[in-house]
Design an enzyme around this catalytic site. Structure first.
Site, short mmCIF file in Angstrom:
data_model
loop_
_atom_site.label_atom_id
_atom_site.label_comp_id
_atom_site.label_asym_id
_atom_site.label_seq_id
_atom_site.Cartn_x
_atom_site.Cartn_y
_atom_site.Cartn_z
CD GLU A 148 25.42 -19.48 31.99
OE1 GLU A 148 24.98 -20.22 32.88
OE2 GLU A 148 25.14 -18.27 31.92
CD GLU A 302 21.79 -17.70 28.72
OE1 GLU A 302 21.53 -17.48 29.92
OE2 GLU A 302 22.21 -18.78 28.32
C1 GAL Z 1 21.96 -19.00 32.47
C2 GAL Z 1 21.80 -20.27 31.65
C3 GAL Z 1 20.40 -20.40 31.10
C4 GAL Z 1 19.39 -20.11 32.16
C5 GAL Z 1 19.63 -18.73 32.72
C6 GAL Z 1 18.64 -18.32 33.79
O1 GAL Z 1 22.97 -19.13 33.40
O2 GAL Z 1 22.73 -20.32 30.61
O3 GAL Z 1 20.24 -21.70 30.58
O4 GAL Z 1 19.48 -21.08 33.16
O5 GAL Z 1 20.90 -18.71 33.31
O6 GAL Z 1 18.97 -17.07 34.36
#
Ligand code: GAL
Length: 670
Positions: A148, A302
């Site tokens: 990110e 994710e």
């Molecule tokens: C994303 C990040 C992850 C985790 C997640 C939590 O932005 O890539 O490592 O922090 O958010 O929502």
């Protein structure tokens, strides 16, 4: 290049936080959940390089072999997302500096200045070591570069960034005179005689030079892309067969996704809709936007299995919500669904973020059970992998326009994503599917192109639209579009300078509305409420389809249509509610006899969301029912329900449920 052959399903896996016993238990639970893909080593830097001279891969060797033996494919991160304390301690000036001149310190993550040579060198060295060791491991199916980019650090005001910015500007403009002209520096006596006089757009008495701010936004995206390229090159020296990606963030402002995507083999994004919002259109549209970056299937890299930990109120996903929203992504081109994260952390800042395996007993957890049910169901979706999403129309999207539109000293309530989201909601209600296109892309294959709030665009884009409409294309744009060039300089001669000819009108003056103000327009015998914006439109060759019906703009055209060559260009001079916008869009669609790809498969219209993906000799129809009641769908030909495993010609889609129907092009059954 290694090719994906099954739907990916899995999670970010952070086993550095756990004992080997727990990791062995994870292998069993992953099997149960149908997991076939995990992302590892994202935050692994200090575990594999505990000090400057030691690389220790024992744990990672063991883990990678273990995952491979358990048939779990590996998305291996190079581990550069969170630099170790020893590195920061040795080189404190690798840290970013705030606008107030404070250097950030170690203790969180993403703590590196975007131009730090130290960070770049150490990140490249780590990437080389990881690639050297694992490039030929058969378990690795993807390189996950960093994490990110710009999520937390999207500005830095250190001296190094300042001189790098000056150098970047010199490469871009070549002469200081060209920069002065592009930045309109005769205004407020801002002219420069030498590159060294230029500052970053840091603290200033009042409004900053907008062209300077715009170049700074380009610079930040470019410097981070350089880091990605350096990390990727270090790996590519050893690895030719494994695809590269980094996890993007959908509608994230600071990374120009179209530019970045050219450097990736696969695009993905991290999707975190708020569960309190039943129809999170910005996240829904981000699926289409991410797919459109390469016009190829993408991945949800994710998503939260339930609640996040970072909102003021972290709503939990209701039963079925994770599944339905996952299918929303698949229906729009995703070939994989991954969670953040697999096992909920015991300590650290994210311990209250949901995970597939919760703090409590997994077997008693609704989230774990739903994740298992969904993961096993995805095994039926083999036919989806690699298929092409079919779009009926194109929306022009440009990160640079987003930056320019939302700079200071203009109507600050006009927000790009809010406007796009309202348009997307209207189009979704009509089941008109879209690709997003960059202004430089070829648009000739689309019969309908929409450029919402495209405030800033190049003169070559203006020409492209004129040619497109001349040849029979249907073009729609709206208020505050076609106003300035790429240096935030107004196209003179009346607004919207860039599109005046093709639209056949001139806008004399803007009439923005404050929150409590609304006007009305009359359109096809109906009355719509106006929001945010009205304006004084004069028709040149265009025809008015609606008029403002207010004291201050009585009878002034509000929506127009203009025949231009063989096509039509439409203009909407106000913000409308999505339902009203849908009525305007319906008229444009009907008047121009525009068709939807899905009309080939279903009878009539439906409140169920309908999209189509095409394979080599079959089509897949995705029916997603986001409503609270069951809806009947009548098919035009016999199909095969992939989830129910039966042939169908007519079916019911239950509330909040999904059907995927396969139509073979070669025979009328499965
Ligand atoms: C994303 C990040 C992850 C985790 C997640 C939590 O932005 O890539 O490592 O922090 O958010 O929502």
């Amino acid at each position: 290049m290694k090719k994906q052959t099954q739907m990916y399903y899995g999670a970010d896996y952070n086993p550095e936080q756990w004992s080997k016993e727990v990791i062995l238990e994870d292998m069993v639970l992953m099997k149960e959940a149908g997991v076939n893909y995990v992302s590892i080593n994202i935050f692994g830097w200090v575990s594999i390089q505990p000090n400057e001279t030691t690389f220790d891969f024992d744990f990672l060797d063991w883990l990678i072999d273990l995952l491979y033996k358990n048939d779990i494919m590996i998305d291996l991160a190079n581990g550069t997302a969170s630099p170790p304390a020893w590195l920061v301690h040795k080189y404190p000036d690798m840290m970013p500096m705030t606008v107030h001149g404070n250097r950030l310190v170690h203790g969180s993550r993403q703590h590196y200045c975007p131009t730090s040579d130290v960070y770049r060198q150490y990140a490249a060295a780590l990437s080389s070591e990881v690639a050297k060791r694992y490039h030929d491991h058969p378990g690795i199916v993807m390189w996950h570069i960093n994490n990110e980019y710009t999520c937390h650090i999207h500005e830095c005001y250190c001296d190094r960034c300042r001189s790098r910015f000056q150098q970047w500007l010199k490469e871009k403009y070549q002469t200081i005179a060209t920069l002065n002209s592009a930045w309109s520096t005769t205004f407020w006596s801002q002219s420069y005689g030498d590159w060294h006089e230029i500052y970053l757009p840091e603290e200033m008495p009042t409004f900053k030079n907008p062209a300077q701010q715009l170049d700074y936004a380009r610079f930040i995206s470019a410097m981070n892309l350089e880091i990605y390229q350096i990390e990727k090159a270090a790996i590519a020296a050893y690895s030719k067969e494994i695809p590269f990606m980094t996890n993007l963030m959908g509608l994230h402002k600071y990374v120009d996704g179209f530019k970045w995507a050219t450097e990736m083999d696969v695009v993905s994004w991290n999707s975190y809709p708020n569960p309190f919002n039943e129809m999170p259109y910005p996240q829904f549209l981000a699926n289409d936007l991410t797919r459109s970056l390469k016009k190829k299937p993408f991945l949800i890299m994710e998503q939260a299995p339930s609640a996040v930990n970072w909102r003021a109120v972290n709503g939990a996903k209701k039963a079925g919500q994770m599944r339905l929203w996952s299918y929303e992504a698949i229906a729009h081109g995703s070939d994989g669904i991954m969670f953040f994260q697999w096992r909920q952390s015991k300590g650290g800042a994210e311990k209250f973020h949901s995970a597939v395996v919760p703090h409590g007993e997994p077997k008693e957890s609704r989230v774990f059970k739903e994740s298992c049910q969904f993961g096993n169901e995805l095994k039926k979706l083999q036919a989806v992998v690699g298929t092409t999403f079919i779009a009926d129309a194109a929306i022009v999207f440009d990160w640079e326009n987003w930056w320019a539109l939302e700079l200071d000293a203009k109507p600050r309530k006009l927000k790009y994503i809010h406007q796009l989201s309202r348009l997307y909601e209207a189009l979704s209600g009509l089941n008109l599917t879209v690709d997003f296109v960059h202004p430089d892309e070829d648009i000739s294959g689309y019969s309908f192109v929409i450029a919402p709030n495209l405030y800033s665009a190049s003169s070559s884009f203006g020409k492209k639209i004129e040619e497109y409409v001349t040849r029979g294309g249907i073009f729609l744009t709206n208020f505050f579009s076609g106003i300035v060039n790429e240096h935030d300089q107004v196209y003179l001669g009346g607004y919207p300078g860039l599109f005046k000819d093709v639209l056949g009108l001139t806008v004399e003056e803007f009439y923005p509305l404050k929150d409590s103000m609304h006007g009305q327009i009359s359109f096809d015998g109906q009355t719509f409420t106006t929001h945010l914006w009205e304006e004084v439109i004069h028709l040149d060759h265009a025809t008015a389809l609606a008029h403002f019906n207010n004291d201050h703009l009585p009878g002034v055209p509000a929506i127009t249509s203009n025949q231009y060559g063989d096509g039509y260009a439409y203009y909407i001079g106000t913000e409308l509610a999505p339902a009203d916008l849908a009525i305007v869009l319906t008229k444009i669609i009907q008047d121009n006899d525009l068709h939807k790809a899905t009309e080939e498969f279903i009878e009539g219209t439906t409140p169920v969301s309908v999209t189509c993906r095409k394979g080599k000799d079959y089509s897949l129809l995705f029916l997603l029912n986001h409503t609270d009641s069951t809806h009947q769908i009548v098919l035009k030909k016999k199909g095969y329900s992939i989830l129910d495993e039966t042939n169908v010609t007519e079916l019911e889609v239950d509330a909040k449920n999904v059907q995927i129907i396969k139509f073979s092009h070669t025979s009328d059954h499965k």
